[in-house]
Design an enzyme around this catalytic site. Structure first.
Site, PDB file in Angstrom:
ATOM      1  CG  HIS A   1      -1.867   0.993   1.458  1.00  0.00           C
ATOM      2  ND1 HIS A   1      -1.563   2.309   1.675  1.00  0.00           N
ATOM      3  CD2 HIS A   1      -3.220   0.902   1.470  1.00  0.00           C
ATOM      4  CE1 HIS A   1      -2.690   2.999   1.787  1.00  0.00           C
ATOM      5  NE2 HIS A   1      -3.708   2.178   1.674  1.00  0.00           N
TER       6      HIS A   1
ATOM      7  CG  ASP B   1      -4.337  -0.472  -1.616  1.00  0.00           C
ATOM      8  OD1 ASP B   1      -5.278  -0.811  -0.888  1.00  0.00           O
ATOM      9  OD2 ASP B   1      -4.242   0.662  -2.136  1.00  0.00           O
TER      10      ASP B   1
ATOM     11  CD  GLU C   1      -9.209  -0.902   0.632  1.00  0.00           C
ATOM     12  OE1 GLU C   1      -9.176  -1.251   1.810  1.00  0.00           O
ATOM     13  OE2 GLU C   1      -8.186  -0.779  -0.073  1.00  0.00           O
TER      14      GLU C   1
END
Lengths: 134, 343
Positions: free
Chosen positions: B149, B179, B304
């Site tokens: 991330h 991510d 997300e």
């Protein structure tokens, strides 16, 4: 500027009891946190600062002194629940507007920031609103 | 549920996208899951244990049976369970490695009971911790992923360290969860708009965007932004808020996800908004979908949406629906390119 900040103190959060005021607060973090995370509560009611050490904290149907929170790493604040801060004040009365200023600091136990060993991130939320006491 | 064709990545959602919807007075987990199914946002369903489930990970048998039955009825498939390693849960000291493993083991067991095949969390980067985690995941016949991330990238020091550890331990149960926040080409317009609406001075927003687009290192970016921001009159509060732009959004070339694809166990399709043309204006979904298809990835991508951290002007359900439409179209196009190339 997060939308969750608006939800920390709702319009119906303040009520009067025989002992004083009860203020319901909601977490501005997205997940449940242990009560050890409730690290900073700088509360001012109608311009008068409330020393956090005089607060009692109601969570999960239990009552704790603010200074006891440091041990409560296994007591959880679920995201849809309010925690109630009890503010001792013998002349508390319902009705009327009260200005609530709150700096809430949540210690985020899985986000470690800063140099060296680091510190848990302190996620702060500021509230300043006038609400009616029920 | 409408699945993607065989041999392509599968789509899903993490309920984290619906963080604000969880605060609505009429919220219930069951109602939320039924709405996800109605909007065809599956078939994959991911959740954050500490967000969606009371008393996580000490869940009751009733919770287990209720959730399993509900997912079956809704034709949703449990994908990854997001977990947390709360190393600073105690104020007096940090968690030890042994306590950390026990903390994650309890969460892996709870996820297993609920039928989730994958756990994901940050971990301690030591050989003994990684070995312990591999034993837990293997015993439960599950996989465990560490998210890559922003500000991390596929070769940032922490991820490089984990890649070495994973190679050394050699367990097929361990892997990564890319991510999209690491591989962006712009600061999200919805974030810029939210800063402007909050009264942040425009020249500071312009400055942080300019600094974000440079090739310098993260410490250099922070230093330049602070110096030039202070010259423009930025307060420490302004700097703190806008520093988040630099940390939460990374500029890695999306093609570089290729480097860890063999170890990818799950994907977070992080995004911030869908524009009028149906595109995500700050993340090159076309290239990312192409990388996944070319690599033969057939696991799940969870939508997300993280815009809820700064705006309540959009519905989490609606934006995720938009991202699903975008990803489905791009996956099919990438599959056509793959087929054309093969012939």
């Amino acid at each position: 500027m997060g939308p969750m900040d608006k939800d920390v103190v709702r319009e119906d959060a303040l009520s009067a009891t025989e002992e004083g005021y009860a203020l319901e607060i909601r977490s501005h973090w997205y997940r449940s946190l242990p009560l050890t995370s409730l690290a900073v509560v700088y509360l001012t009611l109608d311009g008068e600062p409330v020393d956090s050490s005089v607060l009692t904290v109601e969570a999960n149907g239990k009552t704790f002194g603010f200074d006891e929170l440091g041990e409560l790493y296994d007591e959880w604040w679920f995201i849809t629940d309010a925690v109630t801060l009890k503010i001792p004040k013998p002349d508390a009365a319902s009705g009327g507007h009260h200005r609530v200023e709150l700096d809430l600091g949540l210690s985020i136990p899985y986000l470690i920031v800063g140099p060296g060993e680091g510190q848990p991130l302190l996620a702060s939320s500021h509230t300043d609103k006038s609400i009616v006491c029920s | 549920m409408t699945p993607t064709p065989e041999g392509l990545p599968k789509l899903g959602i993490t309920l984290f996208s619906l963080t604000l919807e969880m605060r609505m007075p009429d919220y219930s987990l069951e109602g939320m899951i039924r709405r996800v199914a109605e909007l065809d946002l599956g078939p994959g369903l991911e959740m954050v244990g500490f967000q969606s489930l009371r008393d996580w990970p000490r869940i009751t048998d009733d919770t287990v049976v209720g959730l399993r039955d509900l997912l079956d009825e809704c034709e949703l498939v449990p994908t990854a369970m997001s977990m947390n390693l709360d190393v600073a849960r105690r104020r007096d000291r940090r968690m030890t490695e042994e306590e950390g493993l026990a903390y994650l083991e309890a969460q892996m067991e709870a996820a297993h009971r609920l039928g989730f095949p994958i756990g994901k969390s940050a971990i301690m980067a030591t050989r003994t911790f990684v070995e312990g985690l591999a034993r837990i995941a293997e015993r439960l016949d599950m996989k465990f992923g560490v998210e890559v991330h922003s500000p991390e990238s596929v070769d940032s020091p922490h991820v490089a360290e984990l890649r070495e550890l994973f190679d050394a331990v050699g367990s097929p149960a361990l892997g990564f969860v890319p991510d999209f926040s690491s591989s962006m080409h712009d600061v999200p317009p919805s974030l810029v708009e939210a800063h402007r609406a909050s009264g942040m001075p425009g020249e500071l927003i312009d400055l942080v965007e300019e600094v974000w687009h440079t090739d310098s290192s993260m410490p250099e970016k922070f230093a330049r932004f602070r110096e030039e921001g202070e010259a423009l009159g930025a307060t420490p509060g302004d700097l703190g808020k806008l520093n988040m732009v630099l940390t939460m959004h990374g500029r890695m070339d999306p093609r570089r996800w290729e480097e860890i694809m063999p170890q990818v166990v799950h994907v977070h399709g992080k995004f911030y908004g869908i524009d009028a043309d149906g595109n995500e204006p700050s993340i090159d979904h076309e290239t990312i979908m192409d990388v996944f298809v070319q690599a033969g990835y057939t696991g799940f991508i969870s939508s997300e949406w993280e815009g809820h951290a700064y705006t309540d002007t959009m519905s989490g359900y609606d934006v995720c629906r938009g991202q699903h439409d975008l990803m489905r179209r791009l996956l099919l196009e990438a599959a056509q390119r793959r087929a054309a190339h093969a012939h």
